[in-house]
Design a protein around this motif. Sequence first.
Motif, PDB file in Angstrom:
ATOM      1  N   LEU A   1      -5.723   0.414 -47.669  1.00 17.02           N
ATOM      2  CA  LEU A   1      -6.053  -0.222 -46.391  1.00 17.02           C
ATOM      3  C   LEU A   1      -6.538  -1.659 -46.574  1.00 17.02           C
ATOM      4  N   LYS A   2      -6.049  -2.329 -47.610  1.00 15.44           N
ATOM      5  CA  LYS A   2      -6.528  -3.673 -47.889  1.00 15.44           C
ATOM      6  C   LYS A   2      -5.827  -4.743 -47.055  1.00 15.44           C
ATOM      7  N   SER A   3      -4.652  -4.432 -46.512  1.00 16.33           N
ATOM      8  CA  SER A   3      -3.940  -5.432 -45.711  1.00 16.33           C
ATOM      9  C   SER A   3      -3.507  -4.820 -44.387  1.00 16.33           C
ATOM     10  N   SER A   4      -3.251  -5.688 -43.404  1.00 19.76           N
ATOM     11  CA  SER A   4      -2.809  -5.211 -42.096  1.00 19.76           C
ATOM     12  C   SER A   4      -1.490  -4.457 -42.189  1.00 19.76           C
ATOM     13  N   GLU A   5      -0.605  -4.942 -43.044  1.00 16.64           N
ATOM     14  CA  GLU A   5       0.705  -4.297 -43.178  1.00 16.64           C
ATOM     15  C   GLU A   5       0.555  -2.874 -43.724  1.00 16.64           C
ATOM     16  N   ASP A   6      -0.265  -2.715 -44.767  1.00 18.64           N
ATOM     17  CA  ASP A   6      -0.508  -1.381 -45.321  1.00 18.64           C
ATOM     18  C   ASP A   6      -1.130  -0.467 -44.274  1.00 18.64           C
ATOM     19  N   PHE A   7      -2.066  -1.044 -43.516  1.00 18.69           N
ATOM     20  CA  PHE A   7      -2.736  -0.258 -42.483  1.00 18.69           C
ATOM     21  C   PHE A   7      -1.735   0.238 -41.436  1.00 18.69           C
ATOM     22  N   MET A   8      -0.828  -0.634 -41.005  1.00 18.79           N
ATOM     23  CA  MET A   8       0.160  -0.248 -39.991  1.00 18.79           C
ATOM     24  C   MET A   8       1.065   0.875 -40.501  1.00 18.79           C
ATOM     25  N   GLN A   9       1.461   0.788 -41.754  1.00 22.47           N
ATOM     26  CA  GLN A   9       2.302   1.833 -42.334  1.00 22.47           C
ATOM     27  C   GLN A   9       1.546   3.163 -42.390  1.00 22.47           C
TER      28      GLN A   9
ATOM     29  N   ASN B   1      19.166  -2.979 -25.996  1.00 20.25           N
ATOM     30  CA  ASN B   1      19.411  -1.720 -26.705  1.00 20.25           C
ATOM     31  C   ASN B   1      18.166  -0.822 -26.786  1.00 20.25           C
ATOM     32  N   GLY B   2      17.070  -1.231 -26.122  1.00 22.67           N
ATOM     33  CA  GLY B   2      15.889  -0.370 -26.035  1.00 22.67           C
ATOM     34  C   GLY B   2      14.867  -0.573 -27.134  1.00 22.67           C
ATOM     35  N   TYR B   3      15.131  -1.502 -28.033  1.00 22.06           N
ATOM     36  CA  TYR B   3      14.156  -1.818 -29.074  1.00 22.06           C
ATOM     37  C   TYR B   3      14.257  -3.303 -29.407  1.00 22.06           C
ATOM     38  N   ILE B   4      13.212  -3.794 -30.099  1.00 24.42           N
ATOM     39  CA  ILE B   4      13.179  -5.195 -30.506  1.00 24.42           C
ATOM     40  C   ILE B   4      13.372  -5.258 -32.015  1.00 24.42           C
ATOM     41  N   ASP B   5      14.280  -6.112 -32.453  1.00 24.27           N
ATOM     42  CA  ASP B   5      14.468  -6.265 -33.893  1.00 24.27           C
ATOM     43  C   ASP B   5      13.613  -7.430 -34.399  1.00 24.27           C
ATOM     44  N   GLU B   6      13.721  -7.716 -35.687  1.00 27.93           N
ATOM     45  CA  GLU B   6      12.845  -8.724 -36.295  1.00 27.93           C
ATOM     46  C   GLU B   6      13.051 -10.109 -35.695  1.00 27.93           C
ATOM     47  N   ASN B   7      14.281 -10.477 -35.395  1.00 19.51           N
ATOM     48  CA  ASN B   7      14.554 -11.799 -34.820  1.00 19.51           C
ATOM     49  C   ASN B   7      14.004 -11.909 -33.401  1.00 19.51           C
ATOM     50  N   GLU B   8      14.158 -10.832 -32.628  1.00 18.06           N
ATOM     51  CA  GLU B   8      13.634 -10.830 -31.254  1.00 18.06           C
ATOM     52  C   GLU B   8      12.108 -10.870 -31.262  1.00 18.06           C
ATOM     53  N   LEU B   9      11.477 -10.160 -32.213  1.00 18.62           N
ATOM     54  CA  LEU B   9      10.018 -10.201 -32.331  1.00 18.62           C
ATOM     55  C   LEU B   9       9.563 -11.598 -32.721  1.00 18.62           C
TER      56      LEU B   9
ATOM     57  N   ALA C   1       5.811  -3.253 -39.488  1.00 19.75           N
ATOM     58  CA  ALA C   1       5.471  -2.044 -40.257  1.00 19.75           C
ATOM     59  C   ALA C   1       5.381  -0.819 -39.350  1.00 19.75           C
ATOM     60  N   LEU C   2       5.259  -1.051 -38.042  1.00 20.84           N
ATOM     61  CA  LEU C   2       5.249   0.049 -37.068  1.00 20.84           C
ATOM     62  C   LEU C   2       6.660   0.476 -36.673  1.00 20.84           C
ATOM     63  N   SER C   3       7.661  -0.290 -37.082  1.00 26.35           N
ATOM     64  CA  SER C   3       9.033  -0.064 -36.611  1.00 26.35           C
ATOM     65  C   SER C   3       9.670   1.143 -37.295  1.00 26.35           C
ATOM     66  N   ASP C   4      10.740   1.596 -36.700  1.00 29.23           N
ATOM     67  CA  ASP C   4      11.520   2.709 -37.245  1.00 29.23           C
ATOM     68  C   ASP C   4      12.799   2.122 -37.832  1.00 29.23           C
ATOM     69  N   GLY C   5      12.770   1.839 -39.148  1.00 29.42           N
ATOM     70  CA  GLY C   5      13.948   1.260 -39.790  1.00 29.42           C
ATOM     71  C   GLY C   5      14.360  -0.076 -39.202  1.00 29.42           C
ATOM     72  N   GLY C   6      13.359  -0.908 -38.861  1.00 32.18           N
ATOM     73  CA  GLY C   6      13.654  -2.225 -38.308  1.00 32.18           C
ATOM     74  C   GLY C   6      13.807  -2.234 -36.796  1.00 32.18           C
ATOM     75  N   LYS C   7      13.636  -1.060 -36.171  1.00 28.94           N
ATOM     76  CA  LYS C   7      13.718  -0.961 -34.707  1.00 28.94           C
ATOM     77  C   LYS C   7      12.309  -0.752 -34.151  1.00 28.94           C
ATOM     78  N   LEU C   8      11.818  -1.759 -33.434  1.00 28.46           N
ATOM     79  CA  LEU C   8      10.465  -1.696 -32.866  1.00 28.46           C
ATOM     80  C   LEU C   8      10.578  -1.260 -31.401  1.00 28.46           C
TER      81      LEU C   8
END
Length: 262
Positions: free
Chosen positions: A98-106, A204-212, A241-248
């Motif tokens: 839990l040292k980083s936000s990314e780890d925490f989100m996962q 398409n019902g989700y946001i990808d990395e570019n849209e985010l 890190a909350l996304s499902d295979g790049g689909k947020l």
Amino acid sequence: MTAETHLQGVEISAAQFFEIWHHYDSDGNGYMDGKELQNFIQELQQARKKAGLDLTPEMKAFVDQYGKTADGKIGIVELAQILPTEENFLLFFRCQQLKSSEDFMQTWRKYDSDHSGFIDSEELKSFLKDLLQKANKQIEDSKLTEYTEIMLRMFDANNDGKLELTELARLLPVQENFLIKFQGVKMCAKEFNKAFEMYDQDGNGYIDENELDALLKDLCEKNKKELDINNLATYKKSIMALSDGGKLYRAELALILCAEEN
């Protein structure tokens, strides 16, 4: 026994640690700052002196860092670094996972297995058990239940018996908790849904990395006091890190950007 008396202890129990935190975080905002922090430092020094104990090296460094500034701010994690609390309980605040936000989100995504947007007591208990196992620590189930109940009391700001993302994020060091920044830019449900549909450009019902990326750039431009565009990559990485295979999906992004409506 009072919180001030607990500060005199050679070892502080998990329950006493909770009482100390609850006493000094007098406004219940999840942090010690301003007068709260100064009161804590003053009473820590007095309590140690009364007990005939010197400040530990960690306490001295803490006092040096925060004792002469009025704008300091600490969370539970920082407090856990200086108080002589029982070892197994401290592991939750010193966990490498839990040292980083990314780890925490996962980690959040793993334990919020039903995607309800919160972690209930059983999910929290599993989370704490796994953290202890990773540290090669075994404890009795009754002790684990006690820790779970204390953590719920400590982090459950709205007393609903479960932890939301922003509540559990207090396990992160203050400087790592990017969610603090996003508290000031949250939208009502109507605004959030409108924004999601606008940035989900292909519908398409989700946001990808570019849209985010586009959404966060616009948020940073509109909220320069709260968000720093130089941290855009960190914000994006943590949220993805909350996304499902790049689909947020909408529900996951809502954890960050949608305010609760009572």
